[in-house]
Design a protein around this motif. Structure first.
Motif, PDB file in Angstrom:
ATOM      1  N   SER A  62     -47.523  62.761   3.631  1.00  0.00           N
ATOM      2  CA  SER A  62     -48.125  63.167   2.730  1.00  0.00           C
ATOM      3  C   SER A  62     -48.886  61.857   1.909  1.00  0.00           C
ATOM      4  O   SER A  62     -48.631  61.422   1.015  1.00  0.00           O
ATOM      5  CB  SER A  62     -47.065  63.523   1.516  1.00  0.00           C
ATOM      6  N   THR A  63     -49.672  61.256   2.773  1.00  0.00           N
ATOM      7  CA  THR A  63     -50.489  60.096   2.329  1.00  0.00           C
ATOM      8  C   THR A  63     -51.637  60.454   1.248  1.00  0.00           C
ATOM      9  O   THR A  63     -51.697  61.536   1.181  1.00  0.00           O
ATOM     10  CB  THR A  63     -51.204  59.340   3.582  1.00  0.00           C
ATOM     11  N   LYS A  64     -52.159  59.682   0.847  1.00  0.00           N
ATOM     12  CA  LYS A  64     -53.017  59.689  -0.373  1.00  0.00           C
ATOM     13  C   LYS A  64     -54.428  60.454   0.352  1.00  0.00           C
ATOM     14  O   LYS A  64     -54.640  61.493  -0.063  1.00  0.00           O
ATOM     15  CB  LYS A  64     -53.574  58.650  -1.041  1.00  0.00           C
ATOM     16  N   ALA A  65     -54.763  59.908   1.624  1.00  0.00           N
ATOM     17  CA  ALA A  65     -55.826  60.448   2.369  1.00  0.00           C
ATOM     18  C   ALA A  65     -55.457  61.733   2.784  1.00  0.00           C
ATOM     19  O   ALA A  65     -56.573  62.504   2.645  1.00  0.00           O
ATOM     20  CB  ALA A  65     -56.230  59.461   3.408  1.00  0.00           C
ATOM     21  N   GLY A  66     -54.533  62.215   3.187  1.00  0.00           N
ATOM     22  CA  GLY A  66     -53.835  63.317   3.485  1.00  0.00           C
ATOM     23  C   GLY A  66     -54.290  64.531   2.121  1.00  0.00           C
ATOM     24  O   GLY A  66     -54.834  65.674   2.571  1.00  0.00           O
ATOM     25  N   ALA A  67     -53.652  63.991   1.215  1.00  0.00           N
ATOM     26  CA  ALA A  67     -53.771  64.793   0.092  1.00  0.00           C
ATOM     27  C   ALA A  67     -55.206  65.027  -0.473  1.00  0.00           C
ATOM     28  O   ALA A  67     -55.750  66.091  -0.702  1.00  0.00           O
ATOM     29  CB  ALA A  67     -53.000  64.045  -1.129  1.00  0.00           C
ATOM     30  N   GLU A  68     -55.972  64.054  -0.256  1.00  0.00           N
ATOM     31  CA  GLU A  68     -57.623  64.199  -0.648  1.00  0.00           C
ATOM     32  C   GLU A  68     -58.230  65.145   0.326  1.00  0.00           C
ATOM     33  O   GLU A  68     -58.935  65.934  -0.095  1.00  0.00           O
ATOM     34  CB  GLU A  68     -58.129  62.835  -0.608  1.00  0.00           C
ATOM     35  N   LEU A  69     -57.766  65.034   1.763  1.00  0.00           N
ATOM     36  CA  LEU A  69     -58.265  65.815   2.615  1.00  0.00           C
ATOM     37  C   LEU A  69     -57.993  67.244   2.258  1.00  0.00           C
ATOM     38  O   LEU A  69     -58.869  68.100   2.440  1.00  0.00           O
ATOM     39  CB  LEU A  69     -58.065  65.420   4.201  1.00  0.00           C
ATOM     40  N   ALA A  70     -56.822  67.704   2.199  1.00  0.00           N
ATOM     41  CA  ALA A  70     -56.272  68.962   1.853  1.00  0.00           C
ATOM     42  C   ALA A  70     -57.006  69.478   0.518  1.00  0.00           C
ATOM     43  O   ALA A  70     -57.503  70.667   0.344  1.00  0.00           O
ATOM     44  CB  ALA A  70     -54.682  68.801   1.471  1.00  0.00           C
ATOM     45  N   GLY A  71     -57.301  68.522  -0.661  1.00  0.00           N
ATOM     46  CA  GLY A  71     -58.002  69.017  -1.531  1.00  0.00           C
ATOM     47  C   GLY A  71     -59.580  69.537  -1.426  1.00  0.00           C
ATOM     48  O   GLY A  71     -59.897  70.182  -1.817  1.00  0.00           O
ATOM     49  N   LYS A  72     -60.196  68.540  -0.450  1.00  0.00           N
ATOM     50  CA  LYS A  72     -61.426  68.961  -0.060  1.00  0.00           C
ATOM     51  C   LYS A  72     -61.679  70.131   0.501  1.00  0.00           C
ATOM     52  O   LYS A  72     -62.435  71.282   0.351  1.00  0.00           O
ATOM     53  CB  LYS A  72     -61.898  67.843   0.797  1.00  0.00           C
ATOM     54  N   ALA A  73     -60.251  70.566   1.589  1.00  0.00           N
ATOM     55  CA  ALA A  73     -60.408  71.820   2.383  1.00  0.00           C
ATOM     56  C   ALA A  73     -60.365  73.123   1.154  1.00  0.00           C
ATOM     57  O   ALA A  73     -60.889  73.988   1.496  1.00  0.00           O
ATOM     58  CB  ALA A  73     -59.361  71.572   3.279  1.00  0.00           C
ATOM     59  N   MET A  74     -59.559  72.777   0.246  1.00  0.00           N
ATOM     60  CA  MET A  74     -59.249  73.858  -0.825  1.00  0.00           C
ATOM     61  C   MET A  74     -60.683  74.099  -1.566  1.00  0.00           C
ATOM     62  O   MET A  74     -60.917  75.210  -1.907  1.00  0.00           O
ATOM     63  CB  MET A  74     -57.976  73.488  -1.646  1.00  0.00           C
ATOM     64  N   ASP A  75     -61.134  73.064  -1.969  1.00  0.00           N
ATOM     65  CA  ASP A  75     -62.421  73.250  -2.485  1.00  0.00           C
ATOM     66  C   ASP A  75     -63.627  74.061  -1.781  1.00  0.00           C
ATOM     67  O   ASP A  75     -64.258  74.979  -2.285  1.00  0.00           O
ATOM     68  CB  ASP A  75     -63.263  71.919  -2.989  1.00  0.00           C
ATOM     69  N   VAL A  76     -63.626  73.792  -0.536  1.00  0.00           N
ATOM     70  CA  VAL A  76     -64.536  74.465   0.348  1.00  0.00           C
ATOM     71  C   VAL A  76     -64.013  76.177   0.515  1.00  0.00           C
ATOM     72  O   VAL A  76     -64.880  76.856   0.408  1.00  0.00           O
ATOM     73  CB  VAL A  76     -64.580  73.597   1.850  1.00  0.00           C
TER      74      VAL A  76
END
Length: 98
Positions: A62-76
């Motif tokens: 659960s790295t910060k980069a992984g959380a940001e990537l998951a957030g971007k995917a949810m936005d899309v």
């Protein structure tokens, strides 16, 4: 607690977990009679194992980069699932059948 150089919530959790881990290991090292207690052995190995597994897993999975990537995917996904204005909610054709 925030400020220059202060850890965030993940940092405080990690500091607390490693402090507890070091305390348990130091108890085993400095008080050898605790090895005879099955209750302490079970609790200490459970706590130490959970700390190692969960804290290490938190930092690797659960790295910060992984959380940001998951957030971007949810936005899309949310943008793709929005229904444009004027589109009927029911996909059934409104044409009359002859």
């Amino acid at each position: 607690m925030t400020g220059p150089g202060w850890p965030n919530e993940r940092g405080w959790l990690t500091i607390g977990a490693w402090t507890l881990f070091v305390y348990i290991i130091s108890l085993v090292a400095f008080i050898p009679e605790l090895d005879k207690s099955q209750l302490f052995t079970a609790l200490a190995s459970g706590v130490a194992g959970a700390i190692l597994r969960d804290v290490y897993g938190m930092w690797t999975a659960s790295t910060k980069a992984g959380a940001e990537l998951a957030g971007k995917a949810m936005d899309v996904l949310h943008r793709q699932s929005e229904i444009p204005a004027g589109t009927p909610a029911d996909p059934v054709s409104t044409k009359e059948v002859s």
